[in-house]
Design a protein around this motif. Structure first.
Motif, short mmCIF file in Angstrom:
data_model
loop_
_atom_site.label_atom_id
_atom_site.label_comp_id
_atom_site.label_asym_id
_atom_site.label_seq_id
_atom_site.Cartn_x
_atom_site.Cartn_y
_atom_site.Cartn_z
N ARG A 39 0.88 -1.18 0.27
CA ARG A 39 -0.18 0.18 0.07
C ARG A 39 0.91 1.28 0.01
O ARG A 39 0.69 2.33 -0.38
N ILE A 40 1.89 1.29 0.74
CA ILE A 40 2.81 2.20 0.84
C ILE A 40 3.60 2.52 -0.39
O ILE A 40 3.61 3.59 -1.06
N LEU A 41 4.04 1.27 -1.11
CA LEU A 41 4.85 1.36 -2.54
C LEU A 41 3.89 2.16 -3.42
O LEU A 41 4.25 2.96 -4.22
N TYR A 42 2.61 1.71 -3.81
CA TYR A 42 1.63 2.06 -4.72
C TYR A 42 0.85 3.24 -4.25
O TYR A 42 0.06 3.57 -5.22
N THR A 43 1.26 3.91 -3.11
CA THR A 43 0.59 5.12 -2.92
C THR A 43 1.64 6.29 -2.99
O THR A 43 1.38 7.25 -3.63
N TYR A 44 2.93 6.03 -2.53
CA TYR A 44 3.93 7.10 -2.80
C TYR A 44 5.09 7.00 -3.56
O TYR A 44 5.30 8.00 -4.36
N LEU A 45 5.44 5.67 -3.94
CA LEU A 45 6.51 5.64 -4.79
C LEU A 45 5.98 5.39 -6.25
O LEU A 45 6.59 5.87 -7.30
N ILE A 46 4.83 4.59 -6.44
CA ILE A 46 4.26 4.25 -7.67
C ILE A 46 2.72 4.79 -7.63
O ILE A 46 1.83 4.02 -7.10
N PRO A 47 2.39 5.97 -7.70
CA PRO A 47 1.19 6.43 -7.06
C PRO A 47 0.02 5.99 -7.93
O PRO A 47 -0.64 6.95 -8.33
N ILE A 48 -0.21 4.64 -7.87
CA ILE A 48 -1.34 4.11 -8.71
C ILE A 48 -2.78 4.52 -7.87
O ILE A 48 -3.67 4.81 -8.33
N VAL A 49 -2.63 4.03 -6.47
CA VAL A 49 -3.74 4.16 -5.56
C VAL A 49 -4.44 5.58 -5.68
O VAL A 49 -5.57 5.60 -5.78
N PRO A 50 -3.73 6.68 -5.32
CA PRO A 50 -4.30 8.14 -5.52
C PRO A 50 -4.88 8.35 -6.85
O PRO A 50 -6.12 8.98 -6.59
N LEU A 51 -4.38 7.75 -8.00
CA LEU A 51 -4.76 8.20 -9.40
C LEU A 51 -6.04 7.31 -9.54
O LEU A 51 -7.19 8.01 -10.34
N PHE A 52 -6.24 6.04 -9.20
CA PHE A 52 -7.30 5.51 -9.45
C PHE A 52 -8.47 5.91 -8.41
O PHE A 52 -9.57 5.68 -8.80
#
Length: 256
Positions: free
Chosen positions: A190-203
């Motif tokens: 969750r940390i990785l795909y929120t801050y480093l690869i921001p897929i979660v905020p975008l989707f």
């Protein structure tokens, strides 16, 4: 503003389940933390009382929505309350976390289609922030299935097709960035795909904007009910109420 049924990433079968779960985890955290559904407690109590049941069957549960906080409040009136979480794409990690927080909450690990609920599942059917995922024909199937099974149903949407709701969703990535470290169960991904690869905020941003455009108005929900077979065997309560700075659209149907 006309209803527009664009796609949401979390509805797509090919969308990675772990990313979908991160999104529903965020919605679950936000709903419980802000007590978003506090105004609907009287409606839930009415649905349980009118149907002589102490069980809630939650459909399209996502990450379990705001049910963890609602459960604490409802148990004050219904100490024997039972809640069953279900979803077509079960977020079992979130369900398991919720179950550990409240012994009266359980879940089904296998998929459950809100349009065709197994007959064995009895109780007040609820949907939080999920009706907009369904096309009008499928939304009508959900309601018809409840009427045919003679089971009460309560539906709640925490947004509407309005400039205010769309504006709030526009800034949702900021909320994702601020709240992610507090979401449980903790996951490194969750940390990785929120801050480093921001897929979660975008989707979450895209799905949130589309959710507003997809949401059924009070008039449209009334129209869905008007098309049902044997609709007069149920009492229907459809409307809109304030919840903090936002609104909640609701539909409650109980057997007469």
């Amino acid at each position: 503003m006309a209803r527009i049924h664009l796609f949401e990433f979390e509805d797509l079968p090919w969308f990675p389940s772990f990313l979908r779960n991160y999104g529903t985890d965020f919605l679950q955290f936000l709903a419980n933390k802000t007590k978003m559904y506090e105004p609907v407690i009287p409606l839930l109590q009415k649905g349980l009382q009118n149907s002589c049941t102490a069980q809630i069957v939650d459909l399209a549960s996502g990450g379990s929505g705001g049910l963890l906080w609602l459960n604490q409040e409802l148990k004050k009136t219904y100490p024997l309350l039972k809640i069953l979480l279900t979803d077509y794409f079960p977020n079992t990690d979130a369900f398991d976390y919720t179950k550990k927080q409240a012994e009266n909450i359980d879940y089904l690990a296998e998929p459950v289609d809100a349009r065709d609920v197994p007959e064995k599942l009895k109780g007040l059917r609820t949907q939080f922030l999920s009706l907009h995922h369904f096309t009008p024909s499928d939304a009508q199937r959900i309601l018809q299935n409840a009427v045919d099974a003679q089971q009460p149903i309560a539906i709640f949407e925490a947004q509407e097709r309005s400039f205010r709701s769309i504006l709030a969703m526009f800034f949702s990535p900021i909320t994702v960035l601020l709240t992610t470290p507090m979401i449980r169960p903790f996951k490194l991904g969750r940390i990785l795909y929120t801050y480093l690869i921001p897929i979660v905020p975008l989707f979450v941003w895209w799905d949130g904007m589309v959710s507003c455009l997809r949401t059924y108005s009070v008039k449209e929900m009334q129209h869905l009910v008007n098309q049902l077979n044997k609709k007069d065997s149920f009492a229907w309560d459809i409307g809109k109420m304030k919840s903090g700075p936002g609104v909640i659209l609701y539909l409650l149907g109980t057997k007469k």
